[in-house]
Design an enzyme around this catalytic site. Structure first.
Site, PDB file in Angstrom:
ATOM      1  CG  ASP A  36      -1.953   1.123   1.373  1.00  0.00           C
ATOM      2  OD1 ASP A  36      -2.283   1.559   0.374  1.00  0.00           O
ATOM      3  OD2 ASP A  36      -1.832   1.701   2.486  1.00  0.00           O
ATOM      4  CG  ASP A  79      -1.663   7.624   0.570  1.00  0.00           C
ATOM      5  OD1 ASP A  79      -0.766   8.466   0.622  1.00  0.00           O
ATOM      6  OD2 ASP A  79      -2.570   7.380  -0.326  1.00  0.00           O
TER       7      ASP A  79
END
Length: 344
Positions: free
Chosen positions: A125, A127
């Site tokens: 991922d 953020d």
């Protein structure tokens, strides 16, 4: 909060109650290895079938991420645990000076080393996992709310973490109706977020650089799967200096559905030409963990703003406090990959 950034698992056996001597442990493990993995036959029954002393077969393995690369397995009465480093307070925040705590893994989760041996790629991922942008985004939401004279609490900010723009729009409409414009709120939030980034407040999360470098040196395939729009994702990655660290970058623009649907992770696995169950997903958000789990990927959660719930423990291979610990858990697998790459 991404509006601002516009396969079955194997059964893990619980070990029976009692003490444990070396001979009983070895016999029990031999019995476990002989059992078809799909049966999930209780260890206590296996111990009885092997005629092991009923009071001498309690054992669990604790992986110490602060030890050697392989991790030291030691006997300890009780449940199977995984050290995850820094402890968390009752509010879920990381206490940087606190002692390690053990997070109990559900009986249905496979042992970490066993799964990592079969991993062929890593999917990140962005953020909150690689970058501290979730914290910057939360601040931007509050600044935008003040500017537009509306109230936004931390619960709403938390609900938007890991959610694509369309999902965030629905959350705002459910909360405020027609009393505010989601687009105006997103625009103000994005402006405040970019101002923080331009001021140099965006940073890599602890262990991100070291893990990416270890994967690069081992020639280990790696991809990014983010709910952010491609333009924003590329901007953040370039500013952080890691845009060239990935073999594939998959954004919300590439799929029909964002997280918690599995589309981003399935697309990333396809781009890496690797089966989803052979990819390790790394996530910080609830929807990210749900998406990876739905895609059939083993997933490790590295909490940022959201502390791990029981659901997250149930769906995760492990919950660790930073990416340094992911690198330590993967050290053996990366060493084997590096040796294999050197021979080609």
């Amino acid at each position: 909060m991404d509006a601002l950034h516009a396969a079955p698992r194997r059964q893990r056996h619980a070990l029976p109650a009692g003490g444990c001597d070396g001979g009983s442990t070895r016999a029990l493990r031999r019995g476990l290895r002989r059992q078809p993995r799909a049966t999930g036959r209780p260890v206590a029954r296996i111990a009885r079938d092997l005629r092991l002393p009923p009071g001498r077969c309690r054992n669990s393995l604790r992986l110490e991420t602060g030890g050697s690369a392989r991790g030291r397995a030691r006997r300890k009465g009780g449940c199977r645990s995984l050290h995850v480093g820094r402890a968390r307070s009752a509010g879920g925040r990381v206490n940087s000076g606190a002692s390690d705590r053990a997070v109990t893994q559900p009986d249905s989760s496979p042992a970490v080393p066993e799964v990592l041996r079969g991993i062929r790629a890593v999917v990140f991922d962005m953020d909150g996992l690689l970058l501290n942008t979730e914290r910057l985004a939360r601040k931007a939401l509050h600044l935008a709310a003040t500017e537009l004279e509306i109230e936004v609490d931390d619960d709403l900010c938390a609900a938007m973490i890991g959610v694509p723009t369309d999902g965030c729009r629905r959350l705002l409409l459910d909360r405020y109706g027609t009393a505010m414009s989601p687009d105006a709120f997103f625009a103000a939030s994005a402006r405040h977020l970019h101002a923080q980034i331009d001021a140099g407040e965006m940073r890599l999360q602890p262990g991100a650089h070291e893990l990416l470098e270890a994967l690069r040196q081992a020639r280990f395939p790696r991809a990014l799967a983010t709910s952010s729009a491609r333009q924003k994702a590329m901007h953040h990655l370039q500013r952080a200096g890691i845009v060239n660290c990935f073999d594939a970058i998959v954004t919300r623009d590439n799929v029909a559905r964002g997280k918690p649907h599995p589309d981003l992770f399935l697309h990333a696995a396809q781009r890496l030409n690797t089966a989803p169950q052979r990819c390790l997903a790394l996530e910080d958000s609830y929807n990210g963990v749900r998406a990876a789990h739905a895609a059939g990927m083993p997933v490790m959660m590295v909490p940022d703003l959201l502390s791990a719930t029981q659901e997250m423990h149930d769906k995760s291979l492990a919950v660790v406090s930073n990416l340094h610990q992911v690198r330590k858990l993967m050290a053996d697998r990366l060493a084997r990959a590096a040796r294999s790459a050197a021979q080609t």
